[in-house]
Design a protein around this motif. Structure first.
Motif, PDB file in Angstrom:
ATOM      1  N   LEU A  12       0.836  -1.191   0.000  1.00 59.79           N
ATOM      2  CA  LEU A  12       0.000   0.000   0.000  1.00 59.79           C
ATOM      3  C   LEU A  12       0.874   1.246   0.000  1.00 59.79           C
ATOM      4  CD1 LEU A  12      -2.639  -1.047   2.706  1.00 59.79           C
ATOM      5  CD2 LEU A  12      -2.696  -1.458   0.232  1.00 59.79           C
ATOM      6  N   THR A  13       0.681   2.106  -0.982  1.00 60.34           N
ATOM      7  CA  THR A  13       1.428   3.364  -1.048  1.00 60.34           C
ATOM      8  C   THR A  13       0.511   4.568  -1.233  1.00 60.34           C
ATOM      9  OG1 THR A  13       1.781   3.053  -3.423  1.00 60.34           O
ATOM     10  CG2 THR A  13       3.523   2.266  -1.942  1.00 60.34           C
ATOM     11  N   ASP A  14      -0.725   4.327  -1.594  1.00 62.69           N
ATOM     12  CA  ASP A  14      -1.710   5.401  -1.758  1.00 62.69           C
ATOM     13  C   ASP A  14      -2.199   5.812  -0.364  1.00 62.69           C
ATOM     14  OD1 ASP A  14      -4.066   6.906  -2.106  1.00 62.69           O
ATOM     15  OD2 ASP A  14      -4.583   5.848  -3.942  1.00 62.69           O
ATOM     16  N   PRO A  15      -2.118   7.093  -0.012  1.00 62.47           N
ATOM     17  CA  PRO A  15      -2.587   7.514   1.316  1.00 62.47           C
ATOM     18  C   PRO A  15      -4.026   7.102   1.606  1.00 62.47           C
ATOM     19  CG  PRO A  15      -1.411   9.308   0.247  1.00 62.47           C
ATOM     20  CD  PRO A  15      -1.566   8.223  -0.778  1.00 62.47           C
ATOM     21  N   TYR A  94       9.161   4.681   5.419  1.00 64.71           N
ATOM     22  CA  TYR A  94       9.575   6.068   5.213  1.00 64.71           C
ATOM     23  C   TYR A  94       9.050   6.543   3.872  1.00 64.71           C
ATOM     24  CZ  TYR A  94      12.256  10.109   3.777  1.00 64.71           C
ATOM     25  OH  TYR A  94      12.607  11.353   3.328  1.00 64.71           O
ATOM     26  N   SER A  95       8.639   7.792   3.808  1.00 66.56           N
ATOM     27  CA  SER A  95       8.240   8.401   2.541  1.00 66.56           C
ATOM     28  C   SER A  95       8.533   9.895   2.590  1.00 66.56           C
ATOM     29  CB  SER A  95       6.749   8.179   2.263  1.00 66.56           C
ATOM     30  OG  SER A  95       6.357   8.850   1.078  1.00 66.56           O
ATOM     31  N   ALA A  96       9.061  10.423   1.484  1.00 63.91           N
ATOM     32  CA  ALA A  96       9.306  11.866   1.386  1.00 63.91           C
ATOM     33  C   ALA A  96       8.005  12.620   1.143  1.00 63.91           C
ATOM     34  CB  ALA A  96      10.301  12.138   0.258  1.00 63.91           C
ATOM     35  N   ASP A  97       6.965  11.915   0.764  1.00 62.40           N
ATOM     36  CA  ASP A  97       5.654  12.523   0.549  1.00 62.40           C
ATOM     37  C   ASP A  97       4.952  12.648   1.897  1.00 62.40           C
ATOM     38  OD1 ASP A  97       2.919  13.008   0.061  1.00 62.40           O
ATOM     39  OD2 ASP A  97       2.984  11.951  -1.852  1.00 62.40           O
ATOM     40  N   PRO A  98       4.678  13.869   2.365  1.00 65.98           N
ATOM     41  CA  PRO A  98       4.060  14.043   3.688  1.00 65.98           C
ATOM     42  C   PRO A  98       2.726  13.322   3.832  1.00 65.98           C
ATOM     43  CG  PRO A  98       4.893  16.140   2.863  1.00 65.98           C
ATOM     44  CD  PRO A  98       4.982  15.164   1.728  1.00 65.98           C
ATOM     45  N   LEU A 107      -1.365   4.129  10.064  1.00 61.78           N
ATOM     46  CA  LEU A 107      -1.609   2.694   9.911  1.00 61.78           C
ATOM     47  C   LEU A 107      -0.714   1.895  10.848  1.00 61.78           C
ATOM     48  CD1 LEU A 107      -2.773   0.187   8.637  1.00 61.78           C
ATOM     49  CD2 LEU A 107      -1.215   0.495   6.697  1.00 61.78           C
ATOM     50  N   THR A 108       0.554   2.264  10.940  1.00 57.99           N
ATOM     51  CA  THR A 108       1.469   1.557  11.837  1.00 57.99           C
ATOM     52  C   THR A 108       0.969   1.630  13.279  1.00 57.99           C
ATOM     53  OG1 THR A 108       3.350   2.032  10.388  1.00 57.99           O
ATOM     54  CG2 THR A 108       3.853   1.412  12.664  1.00 57.99           C
ATOM     55  N   LEU A 109       0.499   2.807  13.687  1.00 56.48           N
ATOM     56  CA  LEU A 109      -0.035   2.963  15.037  1.00 56.48           C
ATOM     57  C   LEU A 109      -1.272   2.100  15.237  1.00 56.48           C
ATOM     58  CD1 LEU A 109       0.048   4.365  17.784  1.00 56.48           C
ATOM     59  CD2 LEU A 109      -1.246   6.257  16.789  1.00 56.48           C
ATOM     60  N   ALA A 110      -2.158   2.067  14.245  1.00 53.85           N
ATOM     61  CA  ALA A 110      -3.372   1.247  14.351  1.00 53.85           C
ATOM     62  C   ALA A 110      -3.026  -0.234  14.467  1.00 53.85           C
ATOM     63  CB  ALA A 110      -4.270   1.492  13.137  1.00 53.85           C
ATOM     64  N   VAL A 111      -2.044  -0.686  13.684  1.00 51.92           N
ATOM     65  CA  VAL A 111      -1.625  -2.084  13.747  1.00 51.92           C
ATOM     66  C   VAL A 111      -1.011  -2.390  15.109  1.00 51.92           C
ATOM     67  CG1 VAL A 111      -0.013  -3.785  12.796  1.00 51.92           C
ATOM     68  CG2 VAL A 111      -1.355  -2.334  11.262  1.00 51.92           C
TER      69      VAL A 111
END
Length: 204
Positions: A12-15, A94-98, A107-111
């Motif tokens: 998944l890469t789409d916000p 990590y992503s340079a896109d805010p 998502l990481t926090l939810a998981v």
């Protein structure tokens, strides 16, 4: 980030997809489909305690972002069976896109919160396990001093060990007698609360 190690992943890469998957019911549905699927929205409601309409909506949202799909597109209405599209979910650490970075962090926090609740329930019920299983369970931590490259390498070596057992999830014939489902968490993070200092490793 990934919810499990392995190569059979949907990334998944789409916000919008990241935010959609962060919903607890949707994470539960994907997990159930990977273990119990395929199944219909009616069966999903029985497994989750949600309404059929709610499960149908969440399944459609998951399908929109490629996490699930119809197993039988010709099936009638809510009785169409759904299946997971992959065994694991992966998203950027990590992503340079805010926008991507913010959605991935959420998502990481939810998981992590989901893992915590599941682990807490397991600990509360562990008295019902045999002595052998209670002694086999792991609950420990160690503080290491690593470079980013060393941490990546350590994770890769652990992944290689875990991968030896991955196929048992989809092929019951590979499971030895007495094997049970065991969530195995890997968590490593930079400690920002304690100033760096020289000294022995901390262990608890």
């Amino acid at each position: 980030m990934t919810d499990k190690p392995g190569n059979r992943q949907v990334r998944l890469t789409d916000p919008r997809a990241l935010r959609a998957y962060a919903h607890p019911t949707r994470m539960a549905l994907v997990g159930l489909l990977r273990r119990e699927g395929p199944f219909t929205a009616t069966r999903a409601a029985e497994l989750t305690g949600e309404s059929v309409a709610s499960c149908s909506y969440h399944l459609r949202m998951l399908a929109k972002y490629g996490l699930v799909e119809e197993a039988d597109p010709e099936g009638p209405g809510r009785e169409k069976p759904w299946r997971a599209t992959a065994e694991f979910t992966d998203w950027p650490g990590y992503s340079a896109d805010p926008a991507v970075a913010q959605a991935a962090e959420a998502l990481t926090l939810a998981v992590a919160e989901n893992y915590f609740h599941r682990m807490t329930r397991a600990l509360e019920a562990r008295r019902g396990l045999s002595r052998q299983w209670q002694e086999a369970e792991r609950f420990s931590d160690v503080t290491l001093y690593l470079t980013p490259e060393e941490l990546v390498g350590l994770g890769q070596r652990v992944d290689a060990l875990v991968a030896e057992y991955i196929d048992r999830a989809t092929d019951p014939s590979l499971r030895p007698e007495g094997a049970r489902r065991v969530p195995y968490l890997q968590i490593a993070y930079v400690d920002l609360e304690t100033p760096d200092k020289d000294g022995p490793e901390e262990r608890s």
